[in-house]
Design a protein around this motif. Structure first.
Motif, mmCIF file in Angstrom:
data_model
loop_
_atom_site.group_PDB
_atom_site.id
_atom_site.type_symbol
_atom_site.label_atom_id
_atom_site.label_comp_id
_atom_site.label_asym_id
_atom_site.label_seq_id
_atom_site.Cartn_x
_atom_site.Cartn_y
_atom_site.Cartn_z
ATOM 1 N N ARG A 51 -69.716 24.459 -57.335
ATOM 2 C CA ARG A 51 -68.753 25.562 -57.256
ATOM 3 C C ARG A 51 -68.265 25.769 -55.822
ATOM 4 O O ARG A 51 -67.075 26.040 -55.580
ATOM 5 N N LYS A 52 -69.187 25.649 -54.875
ATOM 6 C CA LYS A 52 -68.786 25.787 -53.478
ATOM 7 C C LYS A 52 -67.821 24.675 -53.092
ATOM 8 O O LYS A 52 -66.840 24.906 -52.363
ATOM 9 N N MET A 54 -65.720 23.139 -55.092
ATOM 10 C CA MET A 54 -64.427 23.432 -55.712
ATOM 11 C C MET A 54 -63.662 24.464 -54.893
ATOM 12 O O MET A 54 -62.449 24.333 -54.679
ATOM 13 N N ASP A 55 -64.356 25.490 -54.435
ATOM 14 C CA ASP A 55 -63.698 26.527 -53.636
ATOM 15 C C ASP A 55 -63.211 25.975 -52.301
ATOM 16 O O ASP A 55 -62.121 26.325 -51.828
ATOM 17 N N ALA A 56 -64.016 25.108 -51.685
ATOM 18 C CA ALA A 56 -63.685 24.607 -50.351
ATOM 19 C C ALA A 56 -62.546 23.592 -50.376
ATOM 20 O O ALA A 56 -61.661 23.605 -49.502
ATOM 21 N N GLY A 58 -60.507 22.831 -53.256
ATOM 22 C CA GLY A 58 -59.378 23.362 -54.006
ATOM 23 C C GLY A 58 -59.132 22.643 -55.315
ATOM 24 O O GLY A 58 -59.181 21.401 -55.380
ATOM 25 N N THR A 260 -69.000 19.016 -50.670
ATOM 26 C CA THR A 260 -67.661 19.170 -50.092
ATOM 27 C C THR A 260 -67.311 17.981 -49.206
ATOM 28 O O THR A 260 -66.203 17.420 -49.291
#
Length: 355
Positions: A51-52, A54-56, A58, A260
């Motif tokens: 999830r981290k 995906m957030d980082a 995009g 990431t």
């Protein structure tokens, strides 16, 4: 100006084509988890890392999918389906999958693989791991301060090197406080099975252990420690909330930054089959807040944590002696990473045989 129906359809079609093209250009990443996301331990923490990522990075650049609780016999089917669905990078998040990941990488040359706790990279397969033993050493120190019976219990999953060297490191930490400390082990023979984990913890408590450690994935041993009025440590994620009176601290796995980095490496074509093993210093391991400890115990644990991170204290400095009394390395020497990763023996003072 009013657009004609044909013009509107053309505009809509172009937009859909652009959207489909953007979808196709996104990097598709797959995750294979050994347990459920809801284990609140190992697999939960890997999903938090996803999830981290995906957030980082995009959702406009990457897409990800997760398959939970994959039993080893199902691995080939799952990894084949991920490839057919377009996955170009696949994380296999257990040593249980290591050999199967090697085979998959050999037959899927267009896919890049990342094997968690794997021992050797390949042409299109990287390996990554955390130095979780660093947290085990600190657990040993704290457990020795807390234990009145001088006996620590360890709920172990399987007799593989990462579990064995974790138990050994716990022993070294405990002995640094009190050479009379003992460690007892019960093999749960599972990564995630709360009833089995609780049974293993119960057996250890009944044998006189008054502090519990675990290398399994659910909060069950910690919760049983709470019920029985003893202390315990969390595993993989912050488990404080599951046993607020028993919990001392949790060793927390942090995968988000690594995931990431690897996703970005795929996007800019810099991905290589690396071998990554990081701990407190590199940020793949951190400790939760210290709870149910005196200020003096907290200060000692923090001092040791900082010394390990700085490299001034190493849990695998000699002398190291096996159960049978033979010396592995003398004082003044240190085990190499390769020796740690292949460890297949217990230290003197550990009251169990390797199955």
């Amino acid at each position: 100006m009013t657009l004609s129906r044909r013009a509107l359809l053309g505009t809509a079609g172009a937009a859909l084509a652009t959207s489909a093209q953007a979808q196709a250009q996104r990097l598709n990443i797959g995750f294979i988890l050994v347990g459920p996301v809801g284990d609140y331990g190992w697999s939960y923490q890997h999903d938090q890392g996803r999830r981290k990522m995906m957030d980082a990075v995009g959702a406009d650049r990457i897409a990800s999918s997760v398959v939970e609780s994959v039993a080893p016999p199902d691995f080939d089917r799952v990894v084949t389906q991920l490839q057919r669905n377009g996955a170009r990078l696949i994380f296999t998040t257990s040593f249980t999958y290591f050999q199967a990941t090697q085979r998959a990488a050999q037959r899927m040359g267009n896919v890049r693989f990342e094997s968690a706790t794997g021992t050797a990279p390949g042409p299109n397969m990287a390996v990554y791991d955390g130095r979780f033993y660093e947290g085990r050493y600190i657990q040993g120190v704290v457990a020795a301060r807390k234990s009145r019976s001088k006996t620590i219990g360890y709920v172990a999953a399987f007799p593989i090197p990462e579990v064995i060297h974790g138990i050994n490191t716990l022993m070294r930490g405990a002995w640094s406080v009190d050479p009379a400390m003992k460690v007892r082990v019960v093999w749960a023979n599972t990564w995630f099975d709360p009833p089995k984990e609780a049974d293993a913890a119960r057996a250890l408590i009944d044998q006189g252990c008054d502090v519990l450690c675990q290398h399994t994935d659910s909060p069950a041993p910690l919760q049983l420690a709470e019920q029985r009025g003893i202390h315990a440590f969390g595993q993989a994620s912050d488990m404080t909330r599951f046993a607020p009176r028993a919990h001392l601290f949790s060793s927390i796995d942090e995968w988000g930054d690594y995931y990431t980095q690897r996703a970005r490496a795929m996007l800019d074509n810099s991905w290589r089959p690396t071998d990554t093993w990081e701990g407190l210093k590199g940020g793949m391991l951190r400790l939760s807040a210290f709870t149910n400890m005196t200020p003096e115990e907290q200060a000692e644990a923090a001092r040791i944590r900082d010394a390990i991170a700085a490299g001034t204290l190493h849990p695998f400095d000699g002398p190291i002696v096996r159960q049978d009394g033979t010396t592995v390395i003398p004082a003044g020497q240190r085990l190499t990473d390769e020796q740690i990763k292949s460890m297949n023996y217990f230290y003197r003072g550990i009251d169990v045989a390797i199955p």
